[in-house]
Design an enzyme around this catalytic site. Structure first.
Site, PDB file in Angstrom:
ATOM      1  N   HIS A 122       0.869  -1.189   0.000  1.00 63.54           N
ATOM      2  CA  HIS A 122       0.000   0.000   0.000  1.00 63.54           C
ATOM      3  C   HIS A 122       0.903   1.236   0.000  1.00 63.54           C
ATOM      4  O   HIS A 122       2.030   1.186   0.505  1.00 63.54           O
ATOM      5  CB  HIS A 122      -0.841  -0.058   1.277  1.00 63.54           C
ATOM      6  CG  HIS A 122      -1.884   0.994   1.425  1.00 63.54           C
ATOM      7  ND1 HIS A 122      -1.608   2.264   1.865  1.00 63.54           N
ATOM      8  CD2 HIS A 122      -3.219   0.961   1.215  1.00 63.54           C
ATOM      9  CE1 HIS A 122      -2.736   2.960   1.923  1.00 63.54           C
ATOM     10  NE2 HIS A 122      -3.724   2.201   1.531  1.00 63.54           N
ATOM     11  N   ASP A 202       3.190  -4.129   8.069  1.00 61.87           N
ATOM     12  CA  ASP A 202       1.980  -3.333   7.893  1.00 61.87           C
ATOM     13  C   ASP A 202       0.810  -4.260   8.215  1.00 61.87           C
ATOM     14  O   ASP A 202       0.468  -5.150   7.437  1.00 61.87           O
ATOM     15  CB  ASP A 202       1.932  -2.830   6.446  1.00 61.87           C
ATOM     16  CG  ASP A 202       0.627  -2.125   6.110  1.00 61.87           C
ATOM     17  OD1 ASP A 202      -0.338  -2.246   6.881  1.00 61.87           O
ATOM     18  OD2 ASP A 202       0.570  -1.467   5.061  1.00 61.87           O
ATOM     19  N   GLN A 205      -4.498  -4.666   7.348  1.00 57.75           N
ATOM     20  CA  GLN A 205      -5.549  -5.588   6.893  1.00 57.75           C
ATOM     21  C   GLN A 205      -5.586  -6.887   7.688  1.00 57.75           C
ATOM     22  O   GLN A 205      -6.435  -7.738   7.420  1.00 57.75           O
ATOM     23  CB  GLN A 205      -5.371  -5.902   5.395  1.00 57.75           C
ATOM     24  CG  GLN A 205      -5.539  -4.710   4.480  1.00 57.75           C
ATOM     25  CD  GLN A 205      -6.955  -4.129   4.518  1.00 57.75           C
ATOM     26  OE1 GLN A 205      -7.917  -4.762   4.953  1.00 57.75           O
ATOM     27  NE2 GLN A 205      -7.095  -2.888   4.064  1.00 57.75           N
ATOM     28  N   LYS A 228      -9.899  -0.131  11.282  1.00 58.03           N
ATOM     29  CA  LYS A 228     -10.054  -1.356  10.481  1.00 58.03           C
ATOM     30  C   LYS A 228     -10.307  -2.570  11.372  1.00 58.03           C
ATOM     31  O   LYS A 228     -10.303  -3.705  10.904  1.00 58.03           O
ATOM     32  CB  LYS A 228      -8.821  -1.570   9.613  1.00 58.03           C
ATOM     33  CG  LYS A 228      -8.676  -0.518   8.499  1.00 58.03           C
ATOM     34  CD  LYS A 228      -7.592  -0.904   7.545  1.00 58.03           C
ATOM     35  CE  LYS A 228      -7.065   0.254   6.715  1.00 58.03           C
ATOM     36  NZ  LYS A 228      -7.934   0.631   5.617  1.00 58.03           N
ATOM     37  N   CYS A 366      -4.914   2.576  -3.386  1.00 63.62           N
ATOM     38  CA  CYS A 366      -3.591   3.018  -2.913  1.00 63.62           C
ATOM     39  C   CYS A 366      -2.524   1.968  -3.197  1.00 63.62           C
ATOM     40  O   CYS A 366      -1.639   1.712  -2.370  1.00 63.62           O
ATOM     41  CB  CYS A 366      -3.601   3.392  -1.428  1.00 63.62           C
ATOM     42  SG  CYS A 366      -4.624   4.808  -1.077  1.00 63.62           S
TER      43      CYS A 366
HETATM   44  N1  7TS Z   1      -1.749  -0.528   4.680  1.00 59.77           N
HETATM   45  C1  7TS Z   1      -2.705  -1.269   4.100  1.00 59.77           C
HETATM   46  C2  7TS Z   1      -2.394  -2.664   3.649  1.00 59.77           C
HETATM   47  C3  7TS Z   1      -3.989  -0.726   3.946  1.00 59.77           C
HETATM   48  O1  7TS Z   1      -4.943  -1.460   3.368  1.00 59.77           O
HETATM   49  C4  7TS Z   1      -4.242   0.602   4.388  1.00 59.77           C
HETATM   50  C5  7TS Z   1      -5.571   1.269   4.173  1.00 59.77           C
HETATM   51  C6  7TS Z   1      -3.219   1.298   5.008  1.00 59.77           C
HETATM   52  C7  7TS Z   1      -1.970   0.712   5.131  1.00 59.77           C
HETATM   53  C8  7TS Z   1      -3.404   2.683   5.545  1.00 59.77           C
HETATM   54  O2  7TS Z   1      -4.201   2.679   6.681  1.00 59.77           O
HETATM   55  P1  7TS Z   1      -4.627   4.072   7.372  1.00 59.77           P
HETATM   56  O3  7TS Z   1      -5.626   3.669   8.398  1.00 59.77           O
HETATM   57  O4  7TS Z   1      -3.380   4.653   7.959  1.00 59.77           O
HETATM   58  O5  7TS Z   1      -5.186   4.918   6.278  1.00 59.77           O
HETATM   59  N2  7TS Z   1      -6.301   0.736   3.118  1.00 59.77           N
HETATM   60  C9  7TS Z   1      -7.407   1.256   2.524  1.00 59.77           C
HETATM   61  C10 7TS Z   1      -8.063   0.609   1.491  1.00 59.77           C
HETATM   62  O6  7TS Z   1      -7.734  -0.485   1.018  1.00 59.77           O
HETATM   63  N3  7TS Z   1      -9.102   1.373   1.094  1.00 59.77           N
HETATM   64  O7  7TS Z   1      -9.139   2.482   1.849  1.00 59.77           O
HETATM   65  C11 7TS Z   1      -8.073   2.423   2.747  1.00 59.77           C
END
Ligand code: 7TS
Length: 410
Positions: A122, A202, A205, A228, A366
């Site tokens: 990502h 990371d 997910q 999440k 992303c």
């Molecule tokens: N890493 C992964 C694998 C993700 O799916 C996401 C967010 C992030 C990092 C970033 O997380 P945040 O909470 O710091 O924004 N993924 C997604 C998505 O798949 N659609 O919207 C956000």
């Protein structure tokens, strides 16, 4: 075994219609919905305990501090950290990865060092490393993926050639937000350790979907977001091994992180305060602790089995649609399916599905470099969580057939 049908009533937002149809929320990889207990924890904190932490001696401040530090211990227990001081609250995964890159990377990386990433990262686990590589002269290197429409996994046969002694950091995602691939995190960490590289996972997910035990995995850092995992937005955490955190410099300065300040120099507190400058997000941290309780009561192995079964069911039902390209592994996968049609754009599918009350996500998620590698610009993604059902997958598959028919594809 949890009563999955009953769980739906724990989530007030799901009790509504969209365009006259019952809401079917299949955008959980972007953010999950929040159970009533989490919403109540937020309201209760603000209604009864709200105060700033750490700096007060009055009753409310002490209550807020206890609740905040209690949440830290709860989150630490959720991932089996050895010590609550190994949990740094952040805004989420993105901020947690930026913290490691700026602090550990800024202090340790030299020109010629290598940061090893994978081709499925990502942007949050990519751009922070590009920034620190530019600052330090370190280079980026990538573990390639096998074709994502074949199995979607990493090409592990390349690891020997890639994990050379120049690799100082190996940062990879536990679960891909685009293909649903579950990476062998413990194996990757043990391989990295052999060349002396630190590991950053990371966990965006994985955190709300799989049992996560940082000590069994053997990682140095693990980053995740509360929103999440049935928790609030604006809160997440970085787990870091204590020995590493204690040797790292602060990355932001301000109140709360110092032991002594003079006009020309200051001294830092140990972790976690060293990395939490300014007033922290107390209420959301407290509610995140409640989300941990909620998920543990369901059982994360049960959640993984439930989400994975829905994803496999969706994969099977969608695989018969004409012209569909389904990404990621057919068998064991996390709770999402991602797919593309040659002649129907993902944004059209998402817009039409919304008319059926179904929330999907379409775009590059992303994951722009991964999309390029796959020869795509976007996919449509359905992602599942504890409140989704097999009946919803039927409605989703029927909606897709209707959409394809409209576009002349079936
Ligand atoms: N890493 C992964 C694998 C993700 O799916 C996401 C967010 C992030 C990092 C970033 O997380 P945040 O909470 O710091 O924004 N993924 C997604 C998505 O798949 N659609 O919207 C956000």
């Amino acid at each position: 075994m949890p009563d999955w049908k009953k769980i739906r009533s724990d989530f007030p937002v799901l009790d509504q219609q969209v365009h006259g149809k019952p809401l079917i929320y299949l955008d959980n990889a972007a953010t999950t919905q929040k159970p009533r207990v989490v919403l109540e924890a937020l309201a209760r904190f603000y209604a009864r305990d709200n105060s700033n932490v750490h700096r007060g001696l009055h009753t409310l401040s002490m209550r807020a501090t206890d609740a905040y530090e209690g949440a830290r211990a709860r989150v630490g227990k959720f991932i089996n950290a050895a010590d609550p001081a190994e949990i740094i609250f952040t805004r989420g995964t993105t901020e947690a990865i930026n913290l490691v890159a700026a602090s550990w990377g800024g202090a340790n990386l030299q020109p010629g060092d290598v940061i090893l990433l994978t081709e499925m990262e990502h942007h949050s686990n990519l751009v922070p490393w590009q920034l620190i590589a530019q600052r330090t002269g370190a280079k980026l290197r990538y573990v390639p993926i096998l074709g994502a429409d074949v199995e979607g996994g990493l090409d592990l046969a390349q690891l020997d050639a890639l994990l050379t002694p120049e690799v100082k950091i190996f940062a990879f995602t536990h679960v891909s937000n685009t293909t649903g691939t579950i990476n062998p995190a413990a194996h990757l960490c043990s391989r990295a350790k052999k060349v002396g590289a630190i590991t950053v996972i990371d966990g965006a997910q994985s955190i709300g979907h799989l049992p996560v035990d940082v000590r069994t995995i053997g990682c140095d850092f693990y980053a995740f977001s509360g929103h999440k995992m049935a928790g609030p937005t604006g809160i997440g955490a970085l787990y870091g091994r204590r020995a590493l955190l204690d040797a790292m410099p602060p990355w932001q300065g301000g109140g709360g992180m110092i032991s002594l300040v003079d006009y020309f120099e200051s001294r830092w507190k140990p972790s976690p305060e060293r990395f939490e400058a300014g007033t922290p997000n107390v209420a959301d941290a407290v509610a995140l602790g409640v989300a941990c309780d909620y998920l543990d009561a369901l059982g994360r192995d049960q959640i993984a089995a439930h989400d994975g079964a829905l994803a496999r069911l969706a994969y099977e039902k969608l695989s018969v649609l004409p012209g569909i390209r389904l990404l990621g592994p057919r068998g064991e996968r996390s709770g999402l399916v991602s797919f593309a049609f040659k002649d129907v754009h993902a944004h059209d599918i998402v817009t039409f599905a919304d008319e059926d009350g179904i929330a999907l996500r379409g775009g590059h998620h992303c994951n722009q470099p991964l999309m390029k590698k796959l020869g795509l610009t976007s996919t449509t993604r359905a992602s599942f969580y504890v409140y989704n059902t097999a009946e919803e997958i039927d409605v989703f598959a029927a909606s897709l057939r209707r959409i394809l028919k409209f576009f002349g594809g079936a």
